[in-house]
Design an enzyme around this catalytic site. Structure first.
Site, PDB file in Angstrom:
ATOM      1  N   ALA A  72      -0.288  -6.535  -0.307  1.00  0.00           N
ATOM      2  CA  ALA A  72      -0.851  -5.444  -1.105  1.00  0.00           C
ATOM      3  C   ALA A  72      -1.399  -6.003  -2.404  1.00  0.00           C
ATOM      4  O   ALA A  72      -0.957  -7.058  -2.881  1.00  0.00           O
ATOM      5  CB  ALA A  72       0.214  -4.386  -1.399  1.00  0.00           C
ATOM      6  N   ASP A  73      -2.351  -5.288  -2.953  1.00  0.00           N
ATOM      7  CA  ASP A  73      -2.865  -5.626  -4.275  1.00  0.00           C
ATOM      8  C   ASP A  73      -3.200  -4.335  -5.001  1.00  0.00           C
ATOM      9  O   ASP A  73      -3.847  -3.447  -4.431  1.00  0.00           O
ATOM     10  CB  ASP A  73      -4.105  -6.514  -4.195  1.00  0.00           C
ATOM     11  CG  ASP A  73      -4.395  -7.145  -5.543  1.00  0.00           C
ATOM     12  OD1 ASP A  73      -3.814  -8.208  -5.823  1.00  0.00           O
ATOM     13  OD2 ASP A  73      -5.154  -6.554  -6.338  1.00  0.00           O
ATOM     14  N   THR A  74      -2.713  -4.241  -6.225  1.00  0.00           N
ATOM     15  CA  THR A  74      -2.940  -3.057  -7.048  1.00  0.00           C
ATOM     16  C   THR A  74      -3.839  -3.424  -8.208  1.00  0.00           C
ATOM     17  O   THR A  74      -3.604  -4.425  -8.885  1.00  0.00           O
ATOM     18  CB  THR A  74      -1.603  -2.496  -7.570  1.00  0.00           C
ATOM     19  OG1 THR A  74      -0.777  -2.168  -6.448  1.00  0.00           O
ATOM     20  CG2 THR A  74      -1.815  -1.256  -8.425  1.00  0.00           C
TER      21      THR A  74
END
Length: 189
Positions: A72-74
């Protein structure tokens, strides 16, 4: 739920680990250093999805038949500008000053990768900050060291508690993982 794969969270994030644990997903953590550069022509959700898929691709050659990599990447977007993790106190101050009294979007891209399947998806949440004083910003940076957080803040931290007036969308997305969407994807993965 009966999760039957060997789930591997490719993240150091204590928040993502907490969320997966609370979801009841048995997983192990595995982390590699991956550069988080992205093509300049990407915007908003495209950036988050690209980075999540890019992180997953680092594990492609190591996958075993029952493995599912979760990456994931925010990112935080103010207008169309991506606010990454700050590199210094001054940069964190600048970001939080820009966010003060305004709304912004938080995008989290997620990639699920196995030997025979790949799914990439994202979610967006709009966050509204009240006006923050310079003293509040300095206090937060000095005491909570938000240098590992996109946009220089964590919604679950002190600044989130005192500075966020409201959100539209998933709170867990702002923490770093749109759990509701992840759950739906895992059921059919």
């Amino acid at each position: 739920m009966n999760f039957t794969k060997n789930y591997i969270l490719a993240s150091n994030s204590p928040r993502r680990k907490e969320l997966l644990t609370n979801l009841g997903l048995p997983f192990q953590s595995r982390v590699k250093e991956v550069h988080e550069d992205f093509p300049a022509d990407l915007v908003r959700a495209e950036v988050a999805e690209y980075l999540a898929a890019h992180k997953a691709s680092a594990y492609q050659d190591e996958l075993q038949p029952n493995d599912v990599i979760i990456t994931a990447d925010t990112i935080v977007c103010l207008d169309d500008k991506v606010l990454n993790k700050p590199l210094s106190h001054a940069e964190a101050t600048r970001m939080l000053t820009q966010l003060s009294g305004r709304s912004h979007e938080v995008y989290t891209g997620v990639c699920l990768l196995s030997l025979d399947k790949s799914v990439v998806f994202s979610d967006v949440t709009t966050v509204y900050f009240r006006d923050l004083t310079r003293e509040e910003i300095d206090y937060y940076i000095n005491h909570f060291k938000p240098f590992d957080k996109a946009g220089s803040y964590g919604a679950q931290d002190w600044l989130g508690m005192v500075g966020i007036e409201r959100i539209e969308g998933s709170y867990f997305n702002v923490m770093g993982l749109p759990v509701h969407l992840l759950y739906e994807q895992l059921l059919s993965f």
